[in-house]
Every structure is written in C-alpha cells, then in structure tokens.
Scaffold this motif. Sequence first.
Motif, PDB file in Angstrom:
ATOM      1  N   ALA A  92       0.834  -1.206   0.000  1.00  0.00           N
ATOM      2  CA  ALA A  92       0.000   0.000   0.000  1.00  0.00           C
ATOM      3  C   ALA A  92       0.871   1.259   0.000  1.00  0.00           C
ATOM      4  O   ALA A  92       0.596   2.217  -0.735  1.00  0.00           O
ATOM      5  CB  ALA A  92      -0.930   0.007   1.203  1.00  0.00           C
ATOM      6  N   ALA A  93       1.938   1.245   0.791  1.00  0.00           N
ATOM      7  CA  ALA A  93       2.845   2.395   0.825  1.00  0.00           C
ATOM      8  C   ALA A  93       3.543   2.575  -0.518  1.00  0.00           C
ATOM      9  O   ALA A  93       3.695   3.714  -1.001  1.00  0.00           O
ATOM     10  CB  ALA A  93       3.873   2.220   1.938  1.00  0.00           C
ATOM     11  N   ASN A  94       3.961   1.484  -1.134  1.00  0.00           N
ATOM     12  CA  ASN A  94       4.603   1.573  -2.444  1.00  0.00           C
ATOM     13  C   ASN A  94       3.647   2.120  -3.497  1.00  0.00           C
ATOM     14  O   ASN A  94       4.034   2.934  -4.336  1.00  0.00           O
ATOM     15  CB  ASN A  94       5.135   0.214  -2.877  1.00  0.00           C
ATOM     16  N   ALA A  98       4.199   5.542  -5.497  1.00  0.00           N
ATOM     17  CA  ALA A  98       4.258   5.534  -6.965  1.00  0.00           C
ATOM     18  C   ALA A  98       3.298   6.576  -7.544  1.00  0.00           C
ATOM     19  O   ALA A  98       3.598   7.183  -8.572  1.00  0.00           O
ATOM     20  CB  ALA A  98       3.910   4.146  -7.496  1.00  0.00           C
ATOM     21  N   ARG A  99       2.166   6.817  -6.903  1.00  0.00           N
ATOM     22  CA  ARG A  99       1.223   7.844  -7.379  1.00  0.00           C
ATOM     23  C   ARG A  99       1.799   9.242  -7.220  1.00  0.00           C
ATOM     24  O   ARG A  99       1.454  10.153  -7.940  1.00  0.00           O
ATOM     25  CB  ARG A  99      -0.089   7.729  -6.629  1.00  0.00           C
TER      26      ARG A  99
END
Length: 104
Positions: A92-94, A98-99
């Motif tokens: 979720a953090a990645n 990335a967004r």
Amino acid sequence: MTGFEIALGAVGRESERVGAHGGEYEAALRRLWERGNGVSSWADDGLFGGIVAAYAECAQVSLAALNGVSGEIGHTGEAMAGVVANTRAVEAANAENARRVTWA
C-alpha cells in the motif's frame, strides 16, 4: 517477478491453520501431562526401581521439550499473520509513493 512473491491469501489462511495446530498440540501435551509418567501400571516390586525412575525422568524431560515445540508452532502462526500484514502495508505504501512520483 523476482522469485520472492508471496501468495498473501494462502499465507493468511495457513497462518490460521498453523495457529490452530499449535492449540491442538498444546491440548494433546496437556493430556499427556495429566496422565502422569505411566509407571504406576508397572506394579513395581522394587526389582525394576531404577528402570522405573529413569523412565519417569525421560518422560518428564521429553514432555518439557515438546512443550517448547508447542509454543513455537503458535508463534509461527502469529509470525505468518505478521508477514501478511507487513506485506500488505508495504504494498500500500509503495502504491501511494508511486502515485506521488512525477515523471519528467
């Protein structure tokens, strides 16, 4: 693909099963402890006193060692559930990071 992928659903399901096995294992050991060392059924008349004492000690040491295994089974189930939670949090953090990336 890196070769280190985790099937989170399967690991999550199996963590519950491993945890349940830890409880079952602990219950089985508890029943063995409650039985005692089993030497009373030998009807010892003193002739086998040394053997009876050694057998009783071996039974107690073995059950004490197996009790440690019971704890490890339970901890393994908990650790597997932790892997699932940590992996989901990292993914979720990645995805969030990335967004935020701006590509030039």
